[in-house]
Design a protein around this motif. Structure first.
Motif, PDB file in Angstrom:
ATOM      1  N   ASN A  16      15.666 -19.541 -18.674  1.00 30.47           N
ATOM      2  CA  ASN A  16      15.777 -18.245 -18.012  1.00 30.47           C
ATOM      3  C   ASN A  16      14.459 -17.482 -17.950  1.00 30.47           C
ATOM      4  OD1 ASN A  16      18.593 -18.534 -17.515  1.00 30.47           O
ATOM      5  ND2 ASN A  16      18.951 -18.086 -19.678  1.00 30.47           N
ATOM      6  N   ALA A  17      13.374 -18.160 -18.253  1.00 33.16           N
ATOM      7  CA  ALA A  17      12.054 -17.529 -18.157  1.00 33.16           C
ATOM      8  C   ALA A  17      11.674 -17.399 -16.680  1.00 33.16           C
ATOM      9  CB  ALA A  17      11.030 -18.367 -18.906  1.00 33.16           C
ATOM     10  N   SER A  18      10.534 -16.852 -16.439  1.00 33.61           N
ATOM     11  CA  SER A  18      10.025 -16.738 -15.079  1.00 33.61           C
ATOM     12  C   SER A  18       9.611 -18.117 -14.577  1.00 33.61           C
ATOM     13  CB  SER A  18       8.819 -15.804 -15.043  1.00 33.61           C
ATOM     14  OG  SER A  18       8.138 -15.939 -13.817  1.00 33.61           O
ATOM     15  N   PRO A  19      10.047 -18.495 -13.379  1.00 30.72           N
ATOM     16  CA  PRO A  19       9.613 -19.770 -12.810  1.00 30.72           C
ATOM     17  C   PRO A  19       8.094 -19.866 -12.642  1.00 30.72           C
ATOM     18  CG  PRO A  19      11.512 -18.940 -11.618  1.00 30.72           C
ATOM     19  CD  PRO A  19      11.056 -17.844 -12.562  1.00 30.72           C
ATOM     20  N   ASP A  20       7.422 -18.730 -12.608  1.00 31.22           N
ATOM     21  CA  ASP A  20       5.963 -18.732 -12.521  1.00 31.22           C
ATOM     22  C   ASP A  20       5.311 -19.084 -13.848  1.00 31.22           C
ATOM     23  OD1 ASP A  20       6.045 -17.980  -9.838  1.00 31.22           O
ATOM     24  OD2 ASP A  20       6.010 -15.839 -10.341  1.00 31.22           O
ATOM     25  N   TYR A  23       7.837 -24.401 -16.466  1.00 26.28           N
ATOM     26  CA  TYR A  23       8.231 -25.556 -15.661  1.00 26.28           C
ATOM     27  C   TYR A  23       9.748 -25.744 -15.703  1.00 26.28           C
ATOM     28  CZ  TYR A  23       8.585 -30.436 -14.174  1.00 26.28           C
ATOM     29  OH  TYR A  23       8.926 -31.601 -13.529  1.00 26.28           O
ATOM     30  N   VAL A  24      10.330 -25.573 -16.879  1.00 27.70           N
ATOM     31  CA  VAL A  24      11.788 -25.692 -17.022  1.00 27.70           C
ATOM     32  C   VAL A  24      12.486 -24.655 -16.148  1.00 27.70           C
ATOM     33  CG1 VAL A  24      13.727 -25.443 -18.627  1.00 27.70           C
ATOM     34  CG2 VAL A  24      11.682 -26.705 -19.330  1.00 27.70           C
ATOM     35  N   ALA A  25      12.007 -23.431 -16.175  1.00 26.73           N
ATOM     36  CA  ALA A  25      12.600 -22.373 -15.356  1.00 26.73           C
ATOM     37  C   ALA A  25      12.438 -22.683 -13.872  1.00 26.73           C
ATOM     38  CB  ALA A  25      11.974 -21.023 -15.692  1.00 26.73           C
ATOM     39  N   ARG A  26      11.299 -23.222 -13.491  1.00 28.65           N
ATOM     40  CA  ARG A  26      11.051 -23.572 -12.085  1.00 28.65           C
ATOM     41  C   ARG A  26      12.030 -24.658 -11.625  1.00 28.65           C
ATOM     42  NH1 ARG A  26       5.473 -25.712 -11.231  1.00 28.65           N
ATOM     43  NH2 ARG A  26       5.015 -23.743 -12.228  1.00 28.65           N
ATOM     44  N   LEU A  27      12.197 -25.690 -12.452  1.00 25.99           N
ATOM     45  CA  LEU A  27      13.154 -26.738 -12.108  1.00 25.99           C
ATOM     46  C   LEU A  27      14.560 -26.163 -11.946  1.00 25.99           C
ATOM     47  CD1 LEU A  27      12.129 -29.759 -14.365  1.00 25.99           C
ATOM     48  CD2 LEU A  27      12.047 -29.659 -11.869  1.00 25.99           C
ATOM     49  N   ASN A  28      14.955 -25.320 -12.879  1.00 17.15           N
ATOM     50  CA  ASN A  28      16.294 -24.729 -12.806  1.00 17.15           C
ATOM     51  C   ASN A  28      16.450 -23.826 -11.594  1.00 17.15           C
ATOM     52  OD1 ASN A  28      18.308 -25.294 -15.158  1.00 17.15           O
ATOM     53  ND2 ASN A  28      16.264 -25.352 -16.041  1.00 17.15           N
ATOM     54  N   ALA A  29      15.401 -23.117 -11.244  1.00 16.13           N
ATOM     55  CA  ALA A  29      15.454 -22.248 -10.066  1.00 16.13           C
ATOM     56  C   ALA A  29      15.632 -23.066  -8.787  1.00 16.13           C
ATOM     57  CB  ALA A  29      14.193 -21.395  -9.982  1.00 16.13           C
TER      58      ALA A  29
END
Length: 104
Positions: A16-20, A23-29
């Motif tokens: 739930n971190a910022s996708p910026d 990497y995990v947050a970016r993948l989930n987004a």
């Protein structure tokens, strides 16, 4: 096993971190389709490394594969303990028997 448990926790925290920033947050987004695609890519890279790469490449690609599998499990809300319990259930069962039982 402690390493995988720690990785599971880190992935959960970063999801739930910022996708910026993660990497995990970016993948989930990008969604489950992107995560599955990335897992598939890593699986192929692990296969290629196992056939023509160095030992170090196999180790590196295997780590990437495990990491992306853990991201996928987290996205599907599946705990590592559930996968481990399934492996425990299969303990002592022939791989051929286990596979045959799934097709019945």
């Amino acid at each position: 096993m402690d390493t995988l448990k720690r990785l599971e926790q880190v992935i959960a925290e970063r999801r739930n971190a910022s996708p910026d920033e993660s990497y995990v947050a970016r993948l989930n987004a990008e969604g489950i389709e992107k995560i599955a695609q990335k897992l598939g890519e890593e699986a192929i890279e692990a296969v290629i490394a196992s056939l023509s790469g160095s030992r170090e490449e196999v180790v590196t690609e295997s780590a990437d594969l495990l990491f992306h599998l853990m991201v996928l499990l987290q996205a599907r809300r599946i705990k590592l303990d559930e996968v481990l319990a399934e492996l425990d259930r299969r303990d002592g069962v022939s791989g051929l028997e286990e596979k045959a039982s799934r097709s019945e």
